[in-house]
Design an enzyme around this catalytic site. Sequence first.
Site, PDB file in Angstrom:
ATOM      1  N   HIS A  72       0.836  -1.190   0.000  1.00 23.50           N
ATOM      2  CA  HIS A  72       0.000   0.000   0.000  1.00 23.50           C
ATOM      3  C   HIS A  72       0.879   1.251   0.000  1.00 23.50           C
ATOM      4  O   HIS A  72       2.057   1.205   0.378  1.00 23.50           O
ATOM      5  CB  HIS A  72      -0.913  -0.003   1.219  1.00 23.50           C
ATOM      6  CG  HIS A  72      -1.985  -1.041   1.136  1.00 23.50           C
ATOM      7  ND1 HIS A  72      -2.979  -1.145   2.076  1.00 23.50           N
ATOM      8  CD2 HIS A  72      -2.230  -2.015   0.217  1.00 23.50           C
ATOM      9  CE1 HIS A  72      -3.792  -2.132   1.748  1.00 23.50           C
ATOM     10  NE2 HIS A  72      -3.346  -2.674   0.622  1.00 23.50           N
ATOM     11  N   GLU A  74       0.903   3.849   1.910  1.00 25.12           N
ATOM     12  CA  GLU A  74       1.387   4.208   3.243  1.00 25.12           C
ATOM     13  C   GLU A  74       2.599   3.371   3.622  1.00 25.12           C
ATOM     14  O   GLU A  74       3.593   3.886   4.141  1.00 25.12           O
ATOM     15  CB  GLU A  74       0.297   4.001   4.310  1.00 25.12           C
ATOM     16  CG  GLU A  74      -1.003   4.681   4.028  1.00 25.12           C
ATOM     17  CD  GLU A  74      -2.011   3.787   3.307  1.00 25.12           C
ATOM     18  OE1 GLU A  74      -1.699   3.265   2.216  1.00 25.12           O
ATOM     19  OE2 GLU A  74      -3.122   3.621   3.832  1.00 25.12           O
ATOM     20  N   CYS A 100      -5.899   1.112   5.803  1.00 29.54           N
ATOM     21  CA  CYS A 100      -6.426  -0.182   6.242  1.00 29.54           C
ATOM     22  C   CYS A 100      -5.828  -0.509   7.617  1.00 29.54           C
ATOM     23  O   CYS A 100      -4.966   0.206   8.122  1.00 29.54           O
ATOM     24  CB  CYS A 100      -6.071  -1.264   5.221  1.00 29.54           C
ATOM     25  SG  CYS A 100      -4.308  -1.694   5.202  1.00 29.54           S
TER      26      CYS A 100
END
Length: 152
Positions: A72, A74, A100
């Site tokens: 992801h 992040e 998430c």
Amino acid sequence: MTDNQQKKVQLDARYLRMAKIWGENSYCKRRQVGALLVKDKMIISDGFNGTPVGFENICEDENDNTKPYVLHAEANAITKVAQSNNSSKDATLYVTTSPCIECAKLIIQSGIKRVVFGEIYRLTDGLDLLKRAGIECVCLTETDNGIVEETV
């Protein structure tokens, strides 16, 4: 809203727009997500969702499901700063979609104090965990009437 608060919201909106543009680097077809880590008004790291270094830039399998090893945005930004001489402690993470649960754990452990995002992901367990950890979570949307900031 005071002038200082208005300036902060405008700066948040600029960084979030930059994160969205950075997400355009993603090869993922289903969703392109971008992230910027900012500390003391300086970008210290960036990331977008995609495969690990050295892997083919194909995020979905033949059934259009995301491959399990896709990182992801992040996670890419956090691991990138871990390889640098910078520290993410007390930084703000700007990400196009709310984190998430897995990314929320990384955010907590990396010392990030604030997360600004443009849309809420369908699963909110990541946001719930961030709030439980005392991390400020802000949803920032731009409308025809201006910028709307909502602390989540």
